[in-house]
Design a protein around this motif. Structure first.
Motif, short mmCIF file in Angstrom:
data_model
loop_
_atom_site.label_atom_id
_atom_site.label_comp_id
_atom_site.label_asym_id
_atom_site.label_seq_id
_atom_site.Cartn_x
_atom_site.Cartn_y
_atom_site.Cartn_z
N SER A 47 0.91 8.79 -5.87
CA SER A 47 1.07 10.53 -5.71
C SER A 47 2.04 11.00 -6.72
O SER A 47 1.76 12.19 -7.08
CB SER A 47 1.51 10.54 -4.42
N ALA A 107 1.00 3.76 -2.94
CA ALA A 107 0.61 5.22 -2.81
C ALA A 107 1.74 6.30 -3.32
O ALA A 107 1.51 7.33 -3.58
CB ALA A 107 0.54 5.64 -1.04
N HIS A 151 0.83 -1.34 -0.10
CA HIS A 151 0.07 0.10 0.11
C HIS A 151 0.69 1.21 -0.03
O HIS A 151 0.63 2.25 -0.88
CB HIS A 151 -0.91 -0.12 1.22
#
Length: 261
Positions: free
Chosen positions: A97, A93, A89
């Motif tokens: 991002s 991310a 995760h």
């Protein structure tokens, strides 16, 4: 080699390889052939890919500092806080991002016509020559004259806000690590912890400080030599040094590679 830190190092290696491959090959080719040109499509690719990879690397380094913090300051909770799912995760991310940040900058620099596969470039008032070895966004926007100042300020403020937040988080994490290290009774343990954590702090600090300076420096102190040096420090030096810091100095990783070979 299934520990979380090695999973992060794998992602960091991919990002470093991608960021260097985005800028240096074209610069080296131009230097070899004594040319200084790049196509609009090539420039647009650099405008998207470089912020994408650099931003993702920044977020990944932030997660890696958290990994080191938990490993040293909360070792009993390491398996719980940084399981395989949590690591996946975090990596997702970081990549996601970075992708969103690249979209933000690309949208503020180029208008992409997806259906015609053509690129509409911002109107330039000061020519189209960049004093840089790749298509760096601040340099492009300084040549533009169609509300470029507002676009540059908006995109830069958002990126610098998140970048500064990551910088603060990294410094706080390593600050807590150094406090824990100083309380160790074993001098050998302190030396090993400092030698492991200090180089990443230094290279992360150079990477973040020079990157923010490149995007925030006023035109009054801008010069071709300064622009090249600053861009080299945040775009080339970290990818070149990271393999030595995170891999070559790690005996466990070297032993694992020998076993695979």
């Amino acid at each position: 080699l299934h520990a979380p830190i090695y999973f992060f190092i794998l992602n960091l290696s991919l990002l470093d390889l991608g960021s260097v491959s985005t800028t240096l090959p074209k610069a080296m080719a131009n230097s070899f052939w004594d040319r200084r040109d790049i196509s609009y499509s090539g420039c647009a690719a650099q405008v998207f890919l470089f912020p994408f990879l650099i931003s993702a690397e920044l977020y990944l380094l932030t997660f890696m500092s958290y990994d080191r913090y938990v490993a040293i300051c909360k070792p009993l909770h390491y398996g719980t806080l940084l399981g395989s799912r949590a690591c996946v995760h975090m990596a997702a991310a970081a990549w996601g991002s970075g992708f969103l940040n690249a979209l933000l900058y690309t949208a503020n620099t180029f208008l992409l016509y997806i259906y015609t596969l053509q690129i509409s470039v911002l109107p330039f008032c000061q020519g189209n020559a960049l004093e840089q070895f790749f298509c760096e966004i601040p340099q492009i926007l300084r040549l533009s004259c169609s509300e470029s100042y507002l676009r540059e300020v908006g995109a830069t403020v958002v990126s610098v806000f998140f970048g500064f937040g990551c910088f603060v988080f990294i410094m706080l994490s390593y600050g807590q690590i150094f406090r824990a290290v100083l309380r160790m009774s074993s001098e050998q343990g302190r030396h090993k912890a400092f030698s492991t954590c200090l180089p990443p702090v230094l290279i992360d600090s150079v990477f973040l400080r020079t990157g923010m300076f490149a995007y925030l420096k006023p035109n009054s102190i801008s010069s071709p030599l300064l622009n090249l040096v600053v861009s080299f420090l945040y775009s080339v030096m970290p990818p070149a040094v990271n393999p030595h810091i995170y891999s070559m100095r790690n005996q466990e990783l070297k032993d694992g590679i020998r076993k695979l070979i």
